[in-house]
Design a protein around this motif. Structure first.
Motif, PDB file in Angstrom:
ATOM      1  N   MET A  67       0.843  -1.181   0.000  1.00 21.34           N
ATOM      2  CA  MET A  67       0.000   0.000   0.000  1.00 21.34           C
ATOM      3  C   MET A  67       0.880   1.232   0.000  1.00 21.34           C
ATOM      4  O   MET A  67       1.833   1.315   0.771  1.00 21.34           O
ATOM      5  CB  MET A  67      -0.837   0.033   1.259  1.00 21.34           C
ATOM      6  CG  MET A  67      -1.897  -1.003   1.264  1.00 21.34           C
ATOM      7  SD  MET A  67      -3.357  -0.322   2.022  1.00 21.34           S
ATOM      8  CE  MET A  67      -2.979  -0.703   3.674  1.00 21.34           C
ATOM      9  N   ASN A  86      11.036   5.239   9.423  1.00 20.88           N
ATOM     10  CA  ASN A  86      11.615   4.334   8.441  1.00 20.88           C
ATOM     11  C   ASN A  86      10.696   3.951   7.299  1.00 20.88           C
ATOM     12  O   ASN A  86      10.886   2.904   6.687  1.00 20.88           O
ATOM     13  CB  ASN A  86      12.057   3.045   9.137  1.00 20.88           C
ATOM     14  CG  ASN A  86      13.531   3.074   9.381  1.00 20.88           C
ATOM     15  OD1 ASN A  86      14.292   3.220   8.431  1.00 20.88           O
ATOM     16  ND2 ASN A  86      13.923   2.972  10.626  1.00 20.88           N
ATOM     17  N   GLY A 142      13.608  -2.494  -1.790  1.00 22.33           N
ATOM     18  CA  GLY A 142      15.049  -2.487  -1.578  1.00 22.33           C
ATOM     19  C   GLY A 142      15.862  -2.521  -2.847  1.00 22.33           C
ATOM     20  O   GLY A 142      17.047  -2.822  -2.833  1.00 22.33           O
ATOM     21  N   GLU A 172      18.952   2.250  -3.495  1.00 23.48           N
ATOM     22  CA  GLU A 172      19.581   2.826  -2.304  1.00 23.48           C
ATOM     23  C   GLU A 172      19.923   4.276  -2.584  1.00 23.48           C
ATOM     24  O   GLU A 172      19.934   4.715  -3.715  1.00 23.48           O
ATOM     25  CB  GLU A 172      20.853   2.057  -1.944  1.00 23.48           C
ATOM     26  CG  GLU A 172      20.624   0.624  -1.532  1.00 23.48           C
ATOM     27  CD  GLU A 172      19.847   0.498  -0.240  1.00 23.48           C
ATOM     28  OE1 GLU A 172      20.037   1.348   0.654  1.00 23.48           O
ATOM     29  OE2 GLU A 172      19.040  -0.446  -0.124  1.00 23.48           O
ATOM     30  N   MET A 224      15.524  -3.828   4.892  1.00 22.73           N
ATOM     31  CA  MET A 224      15.151  -2.421   4.894  1.00 22.73           C
ATOM     32  C   MET A 224      14.812  -1.961   6.299  1.00 22.73           C
ATOM     33  O   MET A 224      15.595  -1.983   7.203  1.00 22.73           O
ATOM     34  CB  MET A 224      13.905  -2.203   3.993  1.00 22.73           C
ATOM     35  CG  MET A 224      14.181  -2.433   2.539  1.00 22.73           C
ATOM     36  SD  MET A 224      15.620  -1.576   1.862  1.00 22.73           S
ATOM     37  CE  MET A 224      16.957  -2.608   2.418  1.00 22.73           C
ATOM     38  N   ALA A 225      13.575  -1.656   6.457  1.00 23.72           N
ATOM     39  CA  ALA A 225      13.082  -1.080   7.704  1.00 23.72           C
ATOM     40  C   ALA A 225      13.726  -1.735   8.928  1.00 23.72           C
ATOM     41  O   ALA A 225      13.666  -2.943   9.112  1.00 23.72           O
ATOM     42  CB  ALA A 225      11.565  -1.239   7.770  1.00 23.72           C
ATOM     43  N   ALA A 226      14.371  -0.928   9.741  1.00 24.31           N
ATOM     44  CA  ALA A 226      14.976  -1.432  10.966  1.00 24.31           C
ATOM     45  C   ALA A 226      13.896  -2.146  11.776  1.00 24.31           C
ATOM     46  O   ALA A 226      12.716  -1.876  11.631  1.00 24.31           O
ATOM     47  CB  ALA A 226      15.554  -0.275  11.762  1.00 24.31           C
TER      48      ALA A 226
END
Lengths: 336, 336
Positions: free
Chosen positions: A65, A138, A311, A314, B1-3
């Motif tokens: 989403m 994040n 991902g 970067e 990715m997201a911690a």
DNA sequence: ATGAAAGCGCTAACAG
DNA sequence: CTGTTAGCGCTTTCAT
């Protein structure tokens, strides 16, 4: 309410396989016997099974989403810009199979958006804090239509300064020296940059723009009308020979006022717009304008965000798209 | 990715209480000791904890996301109607703390929307099947702007027939007998009904509408321009004394063409619109029109859907809102 | 290629 | 007022 929903277990039972197998079929994992695939698919069809997305997300951890956050200031919804953003984002989401969660914001509420895979901020006016919050949490973010210098955030914008310059240049090269302008909302970055680029280029080309030739509009037709009435009521010798309205919508209104007042466009006054709004192709004369690729920008933002979420990307994204002159019929060489 | 995300457990540990207590605080259940409330709130703040909405939904079973599904036919996004719907739904969602998931559809894709608490279909053109599907899946649904007879579904619409009648009546009562009309897109129900009501009322009032007085438009300015040029090029004796454009946008274009051709509005020809688009208040003359409460309809639909989702409402909803005549300056009594 | 089982993060009885 | 515990429906090791 809702009658008992059908779960993966029901499907497994019906197809006489384990829920794991059902899951594999749903996610199109390669390691399933064709016979079982068929059985599962039949069961799914028979039971009208639809996976529970909340459960999928919870279990898998990923999230398709994306949020589209737009400032809700008055008039924005009637602007070409907003519509194109919504269209572009909506279109890209549709083809990438993402869900688009739409938020109108005034910047006050904290925007609990942590369940979103990523967020697109369409212009940021009073809601910079929301961007900061999202980054702190994040959540992948992308700001559209704003060059952000003072925050380390991804953005994709249009070079509006360039757009303003293009317009000044074109008009001056046509021989105009008395060039007036109607600005957009100068509190938006785009509005300010357009104006800024225009003025700087005029200055470079040594054409003075007196104060009375600058009307501070706000993108509304109403403000354009006021401006036009003001400019057209100047006496011949002072009246501008060209008007740069910093949105097509405003340019159209200028033309309308001209007709009402018996002024011919472009014979008496050249009029130039900004946007490349398709509306401006019809009407009495096709409008000369500066095209800004809003739809493309919106689409691209979704693709970029999608890559970030997965991902596949970067580092910071800092993109500026170039506007482009579109010459049609509303500007002609100056006769004076 | 997201911690690593912070979960309810982290908060519980930090606040030295059980996760249940944390959950209670989050959901504002009354049965918590004030001291613990404070401890939890501090922990939440310190850890920047945000509950995972997917998990909440999975566990609680309820769902505060609603879908807004719009047909994507060309031009819809530039229509007053679509914008008002988006604004209205967006606004209501904001105040009810619902999330709005926006979908543009061409009716082809099956619309996997079972994770939505409810769905609003803004007009239905080629996507009736999606409505049926949603109902089969027990998802609360509401159709906007369409009176649906052949499906047992909730709807809230505007009485466009009445709107068309209002317009015919007003013009005839002003003494006009040569009344032309430019229709909207007749493939939409609203467009058809407007036209239908107009013609029926004209008939009742014994005023004939010859074929040449009916121009089939499609809501675009372009079609309005064609129509206006056609009508205005008729010779005096045949030229209509009044024109009913079935959207304000088209009416505005008619007025623009009139000015270009040297025809005065309303002295030579009366022009009437439909929508009550605020754009039509400015411009050369304020437009007489028929107001349809689209924004209100959109807002109301969200409220109704919200009630349905929470089981506060049983039975079918079938509402028709009344349009209303807005008299301004673009229509005057016929002089002929 | 398939299934058993362990969670994902949270809510909701149920005891205490 | 609080904690324990059993799921919610699904994905994902890990064996088999």
């Amino acid at each position: 309410m809702a009658a008992k929903r059908i779960s993966i277990k029901d499907v497994a039972r019906h197809a006489k396989v384990s829920i794991t197998t059902v899951s594999r079929v749903i996610n199109k994992l390669p390691t399933v016997n064709p016979r079982n695939i068929k059985k599962v698919e039949e069961a799914v069809a028979a039971l009208k099974y639809r996976p529970n997305i909340s459960a999928q997300r919870l279990a898998s951890g990923d999230n398709n989403m994306i949020g589209l956050v737009m400032p809700g200031y008055p008039g924005i919804f009637h602007s070409f810009f907003a519509i194109e953003i919504i269209r572009g984002v909506g279109h890209a989401c549709e083809s990438l199979k993402l869900d688009m969660v739409f938020h109108i914001t005034d910047g006050r509420n904290p925007l609990t958006a942590n369940y979103l895979g990523g967020i697109i901020f369409a212009d940021i006016i009073e809601n910079r804090k929301q961007v900061q919050d999202a980054m702190d949490e994040n959540v992948p973010c992308l700001v559209i239509n704003n060059v952000v210098q003072d925050m380390d955030v991804n953005y994709i914008a249009i070079n509006n300064v360039k757009g303003g310059r293009l317009s000044a240049e074109y008009l001056v090269n046509l021989g105009h020296r008395r060039i007036a302008t109607i600005t957009g909302n100068l509190r938006t970055q785009a509005g300010f940059d357009r104006f800024d680029g225009f003025m700087k280029r005029m200055d470079e080309m040594k054409v003075e723009v007196p104060k009375e030739y600058v009307f501070r509009g706000d993108y509304s037709r109403r403000s354009a009308r006021q401006a036009a009435e003001f400019f057209f009521s100047m006496d011949e010798g002072r009246r501008p020979t060209a008007i740069f309205a910093q949105s097509d919508d405003m340019a159209l209104e200028v033309i309308a006022v001209a007709y009402e007042m018996g002024i011919r466009i472009p014979e008496d006054v050249s009029v130039m717009g900004f946007d490349d709004n398709p509306q401006a192709i019809y009407g009495p004369i096709a409008l000369t304008t500066v095209r800004q690729p809003v739809f493309e920008m919106a689409e691209k933002s979704v693709r970029l965000l999608h890559d970030m979420i997965n991902g596949r990307r970067e580092g910071r994204i800092k993109i500026e798209l170039e506007p482009e002159l579109v010459v049609r019929d509303s500007c002609i060489p100056c006769k004076a």
